[in-house]
Design a protein around this motif. Sequence first.
Motif, PDB file in Angstrom:
ATOM      1  N   VAL A 263       0.871  -1.181   0.000  1.00 20.62           N
ATOM      2  CA  VAL A 263       0.000   0.000   0.000  1.00 20.62           C
ATOM      3  C   VAL A 263       0.904   1.225   0.000  1.00 20.62           C
ATOM      4  N   ARG A 264       0.533   2.225  -0.746  1.00 19.93           N
ATOM      5  CA  ARG A 264       1.324   3.464  -0.836  1.00 19.93           C
ATOM      6  C   ARG A 264       0.408   4.652  -0.605  1.00 19.93           C
ATOM      7  N   GLU A 265       1.057   5.730  -0.201  1.00 16.70           N
ATOM      8  CA  GLU A 265       0.302   6.933   0.122  1.00 16.70           C
ATOM      9  C   GLU A 265      -0.330   7.556  -1.118  1.00 16.70           C
ATOM     10  N   ASP A 266       0.260   7.307  -2.272  1.00 19.02           N
ATOM     11  CA  ASP A 266      -0.258   7.898  -3.502  1.00 19.02           C
ATOM     12  C   ASP A 266      -1.047   6.899  -4.354  1.00 19.02           C
ATOM     13  N   SER A 267      -1.308   5.699  -3.800  1.00 28.01           N
ATOM     14  CA  SER A 267      -2.070   4.711  -4.575  1.00 28.01           C
ATOM     15  C   SER A 267      -3.542   5.112  -4.611  1.00 28.01           C
ATOM     16  N   VAL A 268      -4.219   4.676  -5.653  1.00 27.68           N
ATOM     17  CA  VAL A 268      -5.628   4.997  -5.844  1.00 27.68           C
ATOM     18  C   VAL A 268      -6.432   3.714  -5.624  1.00 27.68           C
ATOM     19  N   ASP A 269      -7.363   3.757  -4.701  1.00 29.13           N
ATOM     20  CA  ASP A 269      -8.175   2.593  -4.366  1.00 29.13           C
ATOM     21  C   ASP A 269      -9.644   2.983  -4.457  1.00 29.13           C
ATOM     22  N   ASP A 270     -10.341   2.362  -5.403  1.00 28.49           N
ATOM     23  CA  ASP A 270     -11.752   2.673  -5.652  1.00 28.49           C
ATOM     24  C   ASP A 270     -11.965   4.162  -5.880  1.00 28.49           C
ATOM     25  N   GLY A 271     -11.038   4.763  -6.633  1.00 27.46           N
ATOM     26  CA  GLY A 271     -11.172   6.171  -6.966  1.00 27.46           C
ATOM     27  C   GLY A 271     -10.737   7.119  -5.870  1.00 27.46           C
ATOM     28  N   GLU A 272     -10.220   6.616  -4.776  1.00 29.09           N
ATOM     29  CA  GLU A 272      -9.800   7.463  -3.653  1.00 29.09           C
ATOM     30  C   GLU A 272      -8.291   7.307  -3.465  1.00 29.09           C
ATOM     31  N   VAL A 273      -7.598   8.414  -3.438  1.00 29.80           N
ATOM     32  CA  VAL A 273      -6.139   8.400  -3.325  1.00 29.80           C
ATOM     33  C   VAL A 273      -5.749   8.061  -1.900  1.00 29.80           C
ATOM     34  N   GLY A 274      -4.881   7.057  -1.769  1.00 28.67           N
ATOM     35  CA  GLY A 274      -4.321   6.715  -0.468  1.00 28.67           C
ATOM     36  C   GLY A 274      -5.305   6.111   0.517  1.00 28.67           C
ATOM     37  N   ARG A 275      -6.417   5.563   0.037  1.00 30.63           N
ATOM     38  CA  ARG A 275      -7.415   5.035   0.976  1.00 30.63           C
ATOM     39  C   ARG A 275      -6.857   3.855   1.781  1.00 30.63           C
ATOM     40  N   ASP A 276      -6.297   2.865   1.093  1.00 29.08           N
ATOM     41  CA  ASP A 276      -5.789   1.695   1.797  1.00 29.08           C
ATOM     42  C   ASP A 276      -4.613   2.052   2.694  1.00 29.08           C
TER      43      ASP A 276
END
Length: 1309
Positions: free
Chosen positions: A847-860
């Motif tokens: 998981v990364r701070e700039d990853s996009v999860d379900d359209g939300e940046v850094g959710r995970d």
Amino acid sequence: MTGSSPQPGDNDPHHGKSPTESSSAGVALKHPPASDATTTGPMGGLRVNTGAGATSDDETDDTLEQSSDEDGEREEEGEEEAEEGEEESEDEDEEPKLKYARLTQHLGPLYRNGDATSTFLVAGDKQIIGTHNGNIHVIQLPVFQPLRVYHAHSASVTAVSISPYPPPLSTLRPDATPKATPSSPRRPGSSIGEGHVVPTPSPRRATQLQNTVPNTPSNNIYIATSSMDGNVCVQSLVDVKDVSLRNFARPIQAVALSPDYKHDKTYLSGGLSGQLILTTGAPLGRSTATTTGAAAQAAGWLGGMVGASTGKDTVLHSGEGTINTIKWSLSGKYVVWLNEHGIKIMRTKLHLESADADDAWKRIGHIDRPQTAEWETMASVWKGRAEWIDEQAVEPDEPEKESHEVLLSPAAERLKQQQVKHSKTIERLLVGWGGTIWIIHVHPGGVGVGKHAGEKSAGRAEIVKLLRMDCIISGISLYTQNLILVLAYCLPDDDDANEQDDGTAARGHKHTLSSGSEPSGGIRRRQNNQPPELRLIDLTSQAEVDKDGLTLSRFERLSSNDYHLGVLPAQTVAAAASSRGALETLAGLGTEMLNAALNPISLFSSGASIRSKDSNEGTSPVKIAAASALLRSKGGSVHPNLTKPGVKIFIHSPYDCILATRRDLGDHLSWLLERQQYQQAWELVNEHPEIMSTAVDTSPLSPDHTQTTDDFYDETASLAEGMQSMYSAAEKEKRRIGELWLQELVEGGDWVRAGQTCGKVLGTPDRWEKWVWTFAGANKFDEIVNHIPTERTRPPIPGTIYEVVLGHYLETSKPQFRELLERWSPDLFEITTITTALENQLNYREVREDSVDDGEVGRDWRIVMESLAKLHEANGRNREALKCYIKLQDADNAMRLIKDGHLADAVADDIPSFLTLRVHQGQAKMSNDELEQATHEAITLLVDEAQHGLVKPDVVVEQLQEKKLDLYTFFYLRGLWRGQGIHEHSGESRARLVTDSQSLVDNFADLAVHLFAKYDQGLLMSFLKTSTAYAFEEAVKECDRYDYIPELVYLYSKTGQMKRALTLIIERLGDVSRAIAFAKEQDDPDLWEDLLEYSMDKPRFIRGLLEEVGTAINPITLVRRIPEGLEIDGLREGLKHIMKEHDIQHSISSGVAKVLRSEVAAAQNLLRSGQRKGVKFEVVVKGGDHVDVKAKDVPTVVGEKHEVVDDGVDNEEVPKPPGKKWAPGHCAGCCEAFTEWEMETLVGFACGHVYHLSHLLEKMHPGERVDQSLVNAVGESVSHRIGAKVTHAMLLRDKIAGGCPVCKEAEET
């Protein structure tokens, strides 16, 4: 034989006999096939014996086994064909209302010698059965103990009646009741008359006479039986001698004893002759009815007695065919009988007033039978069933509704009571005959109304309901107030004859309690009769509520008259008491014996089983155990269905006896489990845990189980555990059913309901572990996760379960993982296991701070960090949790941790990140006010910690300056200057702390001047005036840069550059008021001169001077310096203002001067008066060598008015000199007492202190030598000279002008 019941087979010795043969056979009565427990003896010449001619038990058992085998084969064939029908009606399958149990095995002696039941009656605690062999069996319930078996007839018994009915209740202990004394072997067995030869009983018979029936109220009854042999036998149960046998020469189908037979010796009988005969006073022994015309033809030893006392027979009715049923009403007022023409009701002679004596034996009602061809043929064959309804014994339909009755008004209540009172006078009769049911109300007699007005009647009968059935009624009773219980005999249709030959089962619920079989011998008959049905009919809707088919032994060859129905009402307290007498006396024990028989659990649920040896000896455990053993030794056994409350229904056929009872919750549970309705079963046990109370019950008493005293004590020792285990047993059953329920759902693939069910039914850790693994193995985490316990259980569920589920959602759905962490307590699982998994997610950049999860940046990433912070905090690692919160910019939790755990030093390495917790990434768009609000809490915390030294200001300022965060630095320094972190303190402590906080800013004075000048000018002036740590030149530069004139004026004035400061005010500010105020503040004449000189050519300044200068300078000087010809706006007002101000000032000064002069004059007068007054001395002689001298001030007289002035000195309480023990009458210097002949001069002060002059001088002038001339100046030579005294006083005044040294020292300290 017309109208008789079909014989049970070739084994019946009376099969094929004519009525005449049966009648003649009754002269010599045969011995019954009874057990050894049967009581026999002389009965007024009637022989009753046991054992003779009886078939062996082995032979009987072989016959029964053969019948059972044949029944089993037919049952298997019937089951195969019935399965198809059950599958078709599976959707319509409803739970029956009754349950059934076979009692045939408890009645083994009844069926010996191939005998069979022909009629029976059940009442109270007894069951009386008549057989085709003419035997009468009296059986004690509920233990099936034979009380008496006697051979009364030589043919089939057709009817049984008892008096009183129902049997009386036992209210007295039977122990005091004397037992019947058997006749001596050598004594005559009867004392009916002299000269009659009575056979002497044999020794065996004399031994059997000892086993008499105890004479208790419930046993003190008479039993009347009628038979096809034409005889009516009336026998006392307790007295074998009290017996009457009367021959009517025609088969008797019905007999009914008077309810008061014990006193009136009256009974009714009827049969094939068609006569309703009233017999009164029938003698003991054998007699012949007077209606036969052969009263003098009796045979045997009673022949001589017939003429003396033959009894009286009265024909009440005749000529309407066979009488098949006679029933006396419960009150005794009415009697009903059925003949071939219909139903007749007659008023009896009982309970008649003397005025109504003519109404005795008057018929009051007649109901015709249906006029059809079938009835013409079968009216003499079908046996009618009649029952008088006992209103108190009938159960209500819905007992639970009684507690919810609506309160009635007084009028409605009175009306209801009247209706109840009226209804009590009406007796209800229920008649079932052929296929018709009548419900009849019998009204009492009285004066008629309407068209019968004025006519007096003995009573009347009214049909209130008429029902027609599709069957022949073999028994009828009122089950509840609205339900009729019908034993139905269904005739086979012609079309269905073949099917019935194949063994098709009856409709409705099928209860196979005994199988059909063919007789072992005799002529084979066509066997196509259907089994009987037990039906419940709703009186309101006239619909069948329940119907059960009963497959009884040899039902194929039985007719409707072969079946009999008897009902015992629900067991009440009174009914329970009635059943105690016989059983207690039978066992020779106390009342606890019956409790053990009726309800075995009572041994373990009452105090009787645990009483001490000092308790009532009749209730000791040893005696109860012995009673149980004695009861079993006598052959008694209690069927479990008889011990339960509710109505008991007995169904008799010639070869079977069946007990039907209301199904309870336990039966409902079993029914649900049989049909795999596990959900309803589990809910039932959950709502009614008492269902499992039977789990702690002891087994029913039976001959197969022998309980010793040791066994009893073992069970008693576990009393508490047994009673407490009821709910634990219920829990175990719930878990068992729950497992079946879950298994069913899982096998059906309904995982969602299975998960929901887990939350209900699983209660132990091992079961949770099993089923969670089951769901996990099927990858059905979503279905079970919401139902796993969220709190720690006892014992706890293994943490591995929670870890597996969390690990699954950590990989598949992190939002669900976060939700589970919020729901589950951290003590449910191993925290380090989950934190390691979370850290691996971060370390391996899953998981990364700039990853996009379900359209939300850094959710995970945020979920992982939040979860890690919470787990660290739960594990006590607050510093690691704080770092996670700071990275997340979660200010609330970060501040909470810092405040609660004093972890401010943990953020000292990264102050800027800490301050920007509430600052969003788009801070460039935020105003200073928004930034101030966002950092307020962090600044306050840092300022507070600066006071404690945890986070020093040097560290904070250094880190902020490194990142050039001037605004945040300004917020911090401002907080330090204002004491922002110590607002909770109060009073002097807070002021001191604020001062200390401000001193911390001095280390950054120049930076503070720079930031204050940049962001807060007002705060800059406060800092410049208060602090002295800043550099003057730097401050001037900052003020000059931002053009802060007031601050520059202050700085110049502070360094003595007054003119430069005044010039800035005049030239840069142009503020005359400020210039005048500055000049007044400095009060420098040169500064005033500069101001006047600068202002003389400026009219605005001149007017300002005139209005505001006041008295600071001479107004004449100001006015003279005004240039001539200069036009000044408002000059007049200015001059008026200055003149008015001077007038006011002059007036004030004059007033002050007057006040001052008056006060000075008053003070001078007070001084003079005080100087002129003296000091009063009080001398008290206490002894020969001791004198108390006390000085006391006198009031000072001021002026001519002699005004008293109090100088405020309290002369009563003289303070002690420090370190001296002074008391009045002692020198204040040496503390020695004064004497009467004191030679030294004494000096006293107004305060009360008195001194030796030498000691006073030493004290006032320490270190100086005392002038002896002053001490000894007043000698004897000059003691009377006034001038010397005055001179001495003047010199002394100069030396002691300072006042009392002791009081002076006290004031200084």
